[in-house]
Design a protein around this motif. Structure first.
Motif, short mmCIF file in Angstrom:
data_model
loop_
_atom_site.label_atom_id
_atom_site.label_comp_id
_atom_site.label_asym_id
_atom_site.label_seq_id
_atom_site.Cartn_x
_atom_site.Cartn_y
_atom_site.Cartn_z
N LYS A 22 -38.83 40.13 -57.53
CA LYS A 22 -38.66 40.83 -58.68
C LYS A 22 -38.19 40.16 -60.12
O LYS A 22 -38.25 38.64 -60.36
CB LYS A 22 -36.90 41.21 -58.36
N TYR A 24 -36.76 40.13 -63.43
CA TYR A 24 -36.30 39.65 -64.31
C TYR A 24 -36.06 39.78 -66.12
O TYR A 24 -34.88 38.65 -66.15
CB TYR A 24 -35.46 38.51 -63.90
N TRP A 26 -38.04 41.16 -68.77
CA TRP A 26 -38.82 42.58 -69.67
C TRP A 26 -39.49 42.12 -70.87
O TRP A 26 -38.63 41.57 -71.86
CB TRP A 26 -37.93 43.43 -69.47
N ARG A 64 -36.18 40.62 -73.05
CA ARG A 64 -34.36 41.14 -72.03
C ARG A 64 -34.18 40.43 -70.33
O ARG A 64 -34.98 40.67 -70.23
CB ARG A 64 -34.16 42.33 -72.00
N SER A 66 -32.71 40.52 -67.53
CA SER A 66 -32.04 41.76 -66.42
C SER A 66 -30.92 41.44 -66.32
O SER A 66 -30.17 40.19 -66.21
CB SER A 66 -32.61 41.69 -64.55
N ASP A 67 -29.67 42.46 -66.42
CA ASP A 67 -28.61 42.57 -66.18
C ASP A 67 -27.39 41.74 -67.62
O ASP A 67 -26.70 41.49 -67.07
CB ASP A 67 -28.00 42.26 -65.05
N SER A 68 -28.89 41.65 -68.29
CA SER A 68 -28.15 40.99 -69.91
C SER A 68 -28.51 41.83 -70.95
O SER A 68 -29.17 42.40 -70.69
CB SER A 68 -28.75 39.39 -69.93
N PRO A 69 -27.40 41.85 -72.04
CA PRO A 69 -27.33 42.49 -73.22
C PRO A 69 -28.14 41.95 -73.85
O PRO A 69 -28.20 42.42 -74.68
CB PRO A 69 -26.63 42.78 -73.54
#
Length: 132
Positions: A22, A24, A26, A64, A66-69
């Motif tokens: 997957k 992670y 982007w 970015r 994944s799952d991080s601002p």
């Protein structure tokens, strides 16, 4: 000089941006996100069908996790498209983006290591030359 069409241009090690199959990391373009194939201190690669400018002109990007601002913003330039992959180099990175990419890569190395390694060892791997 290497006349091979697959001559490696990167001087730094690249690290896969996919874990357990997957993506992670982007690439953000407008309101869309596209998976990175890999990331290095010098740039990144994406699947060739990613809608990025293919001219010699730099384009604006954001990266970015994944799952991080956290985001890294700057300008990149397409270097080549080979084997279904488009390679891009960083032209400029805003603010602390270079340090953030270094931090991301260090964590990526630590998480991917089969043996326990220290943060200093991971940093040396990230700073080191390309092994390809």
């Amino acid at each position: 000089m290497n006349s091979s069409p697959l001559f490696e241009r990167r001087t730094r090690q690249r690290f896969p941006a996919v874990r357990d199959g997957k993506p992670y990391v982007w690439l953000l373009l407008g309101n869309e996100r596209w998976p990175l194939n890999d990331l290095s201190l010098d740039g990144f690669s994406v699947p060739a069908d990613t809608p990025i400018p293919t001219t010699d002109e730099p384009f604006d990007f954001a990266l970015r996790l994944s799952d991080s601002p956290d985001k890294v913003r700057g300008q990149a330039q397409v270097m080549n498209t080979v084997g279904g992959v488009t390679g891009c180099r960083f032209v400029s990175v805003e603010d602390d983006g270079e340090a953030r990419v270094f931090e991301w890569l260090t964590v990526i190395v630590i998480c991917a290591a089969k043996l326990r390694i220290t943060a200093k060892e991971a940093e040396a791997i990230v700073k080191g030359p390309s092994l390809i």
